[in-house]
Design a protein around this motif. Structure first.
Motif, PDB file in Angstrom:
ATOM      1  N   SER A 190      22.870  -4.960  13.641  1.00 35.15           N
ATOM      2  CA  SER A 190      23.329  -4.070  14.706  1.00 35.15           C
ATOM      3  C   SER A 190      22.387  -2.879  14.851  1.00 35.15           C
ATOM      4  O   SER A 190      22.051  -2.461  15.971  1.00 35.15           O
ATOM      5  CB  SER A 190      24.744  -3.567  14.414  1.00 35.15           C
ATOM      6  N   SER A 194      20.170  -1.976  18.168  1.00 34.26           N
ATOM      7  CA  SER A 194      20.336  -0.677  18.825  1.00 34.26           C
ATOM      8  C   SER A 194      19.021   0.084  18.882  1.00 34.26           C
ATOM      9  O   SER A 194      18.700   0.724  19.892  1.00 34.26           O
ATOM     10  CB  SER A 194      21.401   0.150  18.101  1.00 34.26           C
ATOM     11  N   CYS A 222      23.614 -10.423  16.620  1.00 33.21           N
ATOM     12  CA  CYS A 222      24.696  -9.571  16.104  1.00 33.21           C
ATOM     13  C   CYS A 222      26.044 -10.269  16.221  1.00 33.21           C
ATOM     14  O   CYS A 222      26.823 -10.303  15.264  1.00 33.21           O
ATOM     15  CB  CYS A 222      24.728  -8.242  16.872  1.00 33.21           C
TER      16      CYS A 222
END
Length: 246
Positions: A190, A194, A222
């Motif tokens: 994750s 991001s 993810c």
């Protein structure tokens, strides 16, 4: 020299050139470029970069800055910090000037000591920073602060930098490591996704990769990951999830 170490799963990198206030020359740019991925390959869940002594980085070593080789080496190091797939925290323990400010900006997060400051005095020495740096600075600090730093060669102190969003937290190296340890417990896939998505918004002068396909794949990873299933189990069992980056 560039020294490295560990605090649990957190990789530590220190610029250590006391005689030059941690200024970067080609040798140290290359050492920084190599140290970042080496720690990640050894399992670092996050990185903290700081300077030895009372200075984060006094900028480029002006004895060797006037040439393409140094500039290429600097931007290789900055791009490595920018694109490595784990969060990087700059623990700005003192002045971050020129290339030092660029290094702090290339990190994902910044924590600054009260007497730290940022400066980009290129107009004082006839040099320039690349468009990516200008864009990153403007996005983080706002157009007014960016113009003040670039057009008036002003300094941005830690308190004001915090108010403007350039600095995420105020604190020392220990606080930066503690924050990195908290981040290191989060889901690695994750965080990787991001970071990629955020960098795609202001990649400017750098090319982090084939953004479209790479972002889509990272996003799908993810949702299909063992870590997502682990989070679901942990919620059911009322415990903290143990993420493995799978």
């Amino acid at each position: 020299m560039i020294t490295t170490g560990w605090d649990g799963p957190i990789g530590l990198i220190t610029l250590d050139r006391h005689e030059r206030r941690n200024a970067l020359d080609l040798e140290h740019c290359e050492a920084l470029r190599d140290a970042v991925p080496a720690l990640v390959e050894q399992g670092a869940r996050a990185l903290v970069i700081t300077g030895a002594g009372s200075t984060f980085c006094a900028g480029a070593d002006l004895d060797g800055v006037y040439g393409d080789e140094f500039r290429d080496g600097l931007y290789d190091a900055l791009q490595t910090v920018l694109t490595v797939p784990v969060p990087v925290i700059a623990a700005v323990n003192g002045p971050a000037v020129g290339a030092g400010a660029q290094l702090a900006l290339a990190a994902d997060l910044r924590i600054a000591a009260p007497d730290a400051y940022f400066a980009v005095p290129t107009a004082r020495n006839g040099l320039a920073v690349d468009p990516w740096t200008v864009r990153r600075l403007s996005l983080l600090a706002g157009g007014g602060a960016a113009r003040s730093l670039l057009l008036a060669a002003d300094r941005l102190g830690a308190e004001v930098a915090h108010q403007r969003g350039v600095v995420d937290r105020l604190g020392d190296h220990d606080a930066a490591v503690a924050w990195a340890r908290e981040i290191g417990e989060l889901a690695p896939l994750s965080l990787r996704y991001s970071k990629m998505a955020l960098n795609s918004l202001d990649s400017g002068g750098f090319d982090p990769g084939e953004q479209g396909d790479e972002l889509e794949a990272a996003y799908a990873d993810c949702w299909a990951s063992e870590d997502a299933a682990e989070a679901s189990r942990a919620r059911t069992e009322r415990r903290t999830p143990r993420f493995q980056g799978k």
